[in-house]
Design an enzyme around this catalytic site. Structure first.
Site, PDB file in Angstrom:
ATOM      1  CB  CYS A   2      38.041-117.731  25.196  1.00 27.05           C
ATOM      2  SG  CYS A   2      38.433-119.426  24.760  1.00 27.05           S
ATOM      3  NE  ARG A  27      36.292-112.703  21.299  1.00 27.57           N
ATOM      4  CZ  ARG A  27      37.434-112.853  20.637  1.00 27.57           C
ATOM      5  NH1 ARG A  27      37.780-111.964  19.750  1.00 27.57           N
ATOM      6  NH2 ARG A  27      38.211-113.880  20.865  1.00 27.57           N
ATOM      7  CD1 TRP A  74      33.182-120.220  20.322  1.00 33.23           C
ATOM      8  CD2 TRP A  74      35.030-121.102  19.470  1.00 33.23           C
ATOM      9  NE1 TRP A  74      32.878-120.717  19.079  1.00 33.23           N
ATOM     10  CE2 TRP A  74      33.980-121.262  18.522  1.00 33.23           C
ATOM     11  CE3 TRP A  74      36.291-121.585  19.140  1.00 33.23           C
ATOM     12  CZ2 TRP A  74      34.153-121.877  17.297  1.00 33.23           C
ATOM     13  CZ3 TRP A  74      36.460-122.205  17.913  1.00 33.23           C
ATOM     14  CH2 TRP A  74      35.406-122.346  17.006  1.00 33.23           C
ATOM     15  CG  ASN A  98      41.429-115.622  25.515  1.00 33.93           C
ATOM     16  OD1 ASN A  98      40.691-116.181  26.306  1.00 33.93           O
ATOM     17  ND2 ASN A  98      41.163-114.445  24.977  1.00 33.93           N
ATOM     18  N   GLY A  99      43.858-119.084  24.020  1.00 37.82           N
ATOM     19  CA  GLY A  99      44.961-119.657  23.253  1.00 37.82           C
ATOM     20  C   GLY A  99      45.016-121.161  23.436  1.00 37.82           C
ATOM     21  CD  GLU A 479      35.064-120.435  -1.054  1.00 33.09           C
ATOM     22  OE1 GLU A 479      34.129-121.181  -1.396  1.00 33.09           O
ATOM     23  OE2 GLU A 479      34.985-119.662  -0.084  1.00 33.09           O
ATOM     24  CE  LYS A 483      33.125-116.683   0.610  1.00 27.03           C
ATOM     25  NZ  LYS A 483      33.279-118.060   0.873  1.00 27.03           N
ATOM     26  CD  GLU A 486      28.975-116.879   0.134  1.00 26.74           C
ATOM     27  OE1 GLU A 486      28.271-117.424   0.981  1.00 26.74           O
ATOM     28  OE2 GLU A 486      30.216-116.780   0.235  1.00 26.74           O
ATOM     29  CG  HIS A 502      34.388-128.324 -24.598  1.00 30.08           C
ATOM     30  ND1 HIS A 502      34.495-129.014 -25.777  1.00 30.08           N
ATOM     31  CD2 HIS A 502      35.580-128.466 -23.966  1.00 30.08           C
ATOM     32  CE1 HIS A 502      35.693-129.575 -25.853  1.00 30.08           C
ATOM     33  NE2 HIS A 502      36.378-129.250 -24.767  1.00 30.08           N
ATOM     34  CE  LYS A 601      29.920-118.286   9.786  1.00 28.67           C
ATOM     35  NZ  LYS A 601      30.747-118.138   8.573  1.00 28.67           N
TER      36      LYS A 601
HETATM   37  C1  F6R Z   1      29.832-119.626   2.015  1.00 28.73           C
HETATM   38  C2  F6R Z   1      29.306-120.274   3.198  1.00 28.73           C
HETATM   39  C3  F6R Z   1      28.414-121.442   3.020  1.00 28.73           C
HETATM   40  C4  F6R Z   1      28.834-122.561   3.981  1.00 28.73           C
HETATM   41  C5  F6R Z   1      27.849-123.738   3.911  1.00 28.73           C
HETATM   42  C6  F6R Z   1      28.297-124.888   4.791  1.00 28.73           C
HETATM   43  O1  F6R Z   1      30.634-118.536   2.327  1.00 28.73           O
HETATM   44  O2  F6R Z   1      29.594-119.869   4.280  1.00 28.73           O
HETATM   45  O3  F6R Z   1      28.424-121.894   1.704  1.00 28.73           O
HETATM   46  O4  F6R Z   1      30.129-122.973   3.628  1.00 28.73           O
HETATM   47  O5  F6R Z   1      26.584-123.320   4.312  1.00 28.73           O
HETATM   48  O6  F6R Z   1      28.397-124.498   6.116  1.00 28.73           O
HETATM   49  P1  F6R Z   1      29.217-125.347   7.152  1.00 28.73           P
HETATM   50  O7  F6R Z   1      30.657-125.279   6.744  1.00 28.73           O
HETATM   51  O8  F6R Z   1      28.957-124.703   8.472  1.00 28.73           O
HETATM   52  O9  F6R Z   1      28.699-126.758   7.079  1.00 28.73           O
END
Ligand code: F6R
Length: 606
Positions: A2, A27, A74, A98-99, A479, A483, A486, A502, A601
């Site tokens: 937080c 944040r 948070w 916080n914590g 993954e 990364k 994206e 294959h 996000k």
């Molecule tokens: C990749 C990324 C997205 C999320 C996906 C699911 O870096 O951020 O692929 O992983 O949109 O999002 P959540 O985890 O919030 O359900």
């Protein structure tokens, strides 16, 4: 994770504190609160929602005074609500925190027996009660704080006031806290952006430092009350730079936060001596005859599920079926009464994952969510929930959320292993020991990040990449490839190394870099054979492994050695160089790393 701010001086504290809180809004938070001291009384106002709501509520009340504390929360323990928002008060003591206090339940029980009454669901509320209990026993304010923090386990940055005295105290352990040096005034905060416009002279407190603010000055002492000096740093950060803690991007900051985020995920949950994983928040139904586990999610969280499948199946021998949430509900999955559905989501708001949970409920199975955001739809509506405690993730590309999801899945496997009687205590203890070493091992990879940046430089001109891995390393590479795609907009495809011959082998020539992840597990030699197939076609190989391979050196374009761990935990270590590679390539190409084009996000549409 937080935000905290404290002020003592000649000016009205209210607007200074609110302005400082506004600078921490980036944040992410769900509630806010403020406490202002005036003439031996303290007025507290808390609101669920935004700092602007708090400003409105407080100015309607005309809150006045020249000393105060403020907080953005948070949620970690207790849903986002006014009663769980900070500051918390007991007797005449007021605290912002916080914590996470690991042993808060024990303290709460003891204090309840002494007649203390609690009004929130937070771990924080035990702190003012504990301090107040020492004051009631005749201790002075500072000694009461020193005694109270001796009894706290976990992490904390605290701002503390009491009604009777015009003194403010700040304490820190494993959560950041910064004192701003200003003439005739005192300020402190959890994060530099809150105070950087007031001063660029900062003291970064160390664990167990106690700062006492009085008459516009301050002194720092250790837990035994001995005075200590801390260096004053003059920083030349702008407000935006300070938000990122000096890192160029939030994504990079979040990559570096992983040792701490994973530590927070483990706090209060793993007990090595007892060989136990305590997932208190989880109310597992009678699952002794569990037949099958489903793991469903989207994107990065789906990759955590794929890794979860290896973790569960290799240790518990229970079949795990994984699926992408947007596919799951439309294929009419055949679920049985003794199945369990695990939904993984950072945000807890992903529409497809919520729909998958509903599909599970319709089929009458137990639904368990693994979420980062407390109070999110998924966490509220599933039958059980385990929070990852990664703290707010601001970069769109998920990093610390991913590694904390894997950490939770591993803990859940250990918990279920004991619950079902499949794992003995010795095995669980050994795995806990390995798990607790992970933050330190990640830190050692981060300390060597320069090497990964140099590697990235060699690859920025290529337009396509192949990522190869076997077993649990295959989803790690999925993954890694995601990364890169994206944030750099470069095409990258992950394949199971044994599957390359294959089809994708047709692509290999000197223009296709091949990243291979292969620690020395039982498939190492097999993967080496696949690497030979790449060499034979003049492909460029970048190998990530855990023991330097002399045979490969001189042949592979580069080799990166990372620490070793047990099979199921390998993805926690491999994730970090893959994140850093993608980050560095994107950064060198100059893309918008934190907000890549076309991405959001939280994806709340199907
Ligand atoms: C990749 C990324 C997205 C999320 C996906 C699911 O870096 O951020 O692929 O992983 O949109 O999002 P959540 O985890 O919030 O359900």
């Amino acid at each position: 994770m937080c935000g905290i701010v404290g002020y003592q001086g000649r000016n009205e504290a209210f607007s200074i504190l609110i302005d400082a809180l506004k600078k921490l809004e980036y944040r992410g938070y769900d509630s806010a609160g403020i406490a202002i001291w005036h003439d031996k009384s303290i007025e507290i106002i808390r609101r669920k929602g935004k700092v602007d709501d708090l400003r409105k509520a407080a100015s309607e009340n005309k809150i006045k005074g020249t000393m105060g504390l403020a907080h953005t929360r948070w949620a970690t323990h207790g849903i986002p609500s006014e009663r769980n928002a900070h500051p918390h008060k007991a007797g005449d003591v007021v605290v912002v925190h916080n914590g996470i206090i690991e042993n808060y339940m024990e303290i709460k029980e003891q204090l309840k027996k002494q007649g203390h009454r609690f009004t929130s669901d937070t771990d924080t509320e035990v702190i003012p009660h504990l301090i107040n209990s020492y004051i009631e026993k005749g201790e002075g304010f500072i000694d009461a704080v020193r005694l109270a923090i001796r009894g706290l386990e976990g992490s904390y940055a605290l701002g503390i006031m009491r009604q009777k005295e015009r003194i403010m105290i700040a304490v820190k352990k494993e959560s950041p806290l910064i004192v701003g040096v200003v003439d005739g005034e005192s300020v402190f905060a959890s994060d530099a952006p809150a105070i950087i416009d007031m001063t660029n002279k900062l003291i970064f407190l160390e664990d167990n430092d106690i700062v006492v603010f009085k008459d516009g000055g301050f002194r720092i002492m250790d837990i035994d009350g001995n005075e200590i000096n801390r260096k004053v740093h003059t920083v030349n950060w702008t407000g935006a730079m300070a938000q990122k803690g000096g890192f160029k991007h939030f994504m990079l900051k979040e990559i570096y936060e992983q040792p701490r985020a994973i530590t927070e995920t483990l706090i209060g949950r793993v007990r090595e001596e007892k060989a136990e994983v305590d997932l208190d928040e989880l109310k597992l139904p009678d699952m002794k005859d569990i037949k099958k586990i489903w793991m469903v999610a989207c994107g990065t969280s789906y990759h955590a599920c794929l890794i979860g499948k290896y973790i569960f199946e290799s240790s518990l021998r229970i079949p795990v079926e994984t699926d992408i949430a947007s596919e799951f509900r439309y294929r009419e999955p055949i679920m049985g009464r003794h199945d369990m559905l695990i939904l993984v989501s950072q945000s807890g708001e992903t529409a497809d994952t919520i729909a998958a949970m509903k599909e599970g409920k319709k089929n009458g199975v137990y639904t368990l969510s693994i979420c980062n955001v407390l109070g999110s739809t998924l966490s509220r509506e599933s039958d059980g929930v385990i929070f990852t405690h990664a703290g707010p993730e601001i970069g769109v590309a998920s990093t610390k959320a991913f590694t904390t999801q894997i950490t939770v899945l591993f803990m859940l496997m250990l918990h279920m292993g004991r619950f079902l009687g499949v794992l003995d205590k010795k095995t669980v203890r050994e795995k806990i020991v390995e798990l607790k070493k992970i933050p330190h091992k990640i830190q050692s990879i981060l300390n060597d990040a320069q090497k990964i940046e140099e590697m990235a430089r060699r690859f920025i001109t290529y337009k396509n990449f192949l990522y190869l891995g076997r077993g649990i390393n295959y989803p790690s590479m999925m993954e890694g490839a995601l990364k890169l795609k994206e944030i750099s907009y470069i095409h990258a495809e992950a394949y199971a190394a044994g599957e390359m011959k294959h089809g994708p082998i047709a692509l290999i020539d000197e223009n296709l870099p091949v990243f291979v992840l292969s620690p020395h597990d039982r498939t190492y030699q097999k993967t080496c054979s696949n690497i030979e197939e790449v060499f034979a076609r003049r492909g460029k190989v970048m190998l990530i492994t855990d023991i330097y391979d002399h045979e490969m050196s001189g042949r592979a374009d580069s080799i990166l050695v990372i620490p070793s761990t047990i099979y199921e935990l390998q993805p926690l270590l491999s994730a970090v160089p893959l994140q850093l590679l993608a980050y560095n390539i994107a950064n060198l190409l100059g893309t918008d790393v934190d907000q890549p084009r076309n991405l959001a996000k939280s994806v709340t549409v199907e």
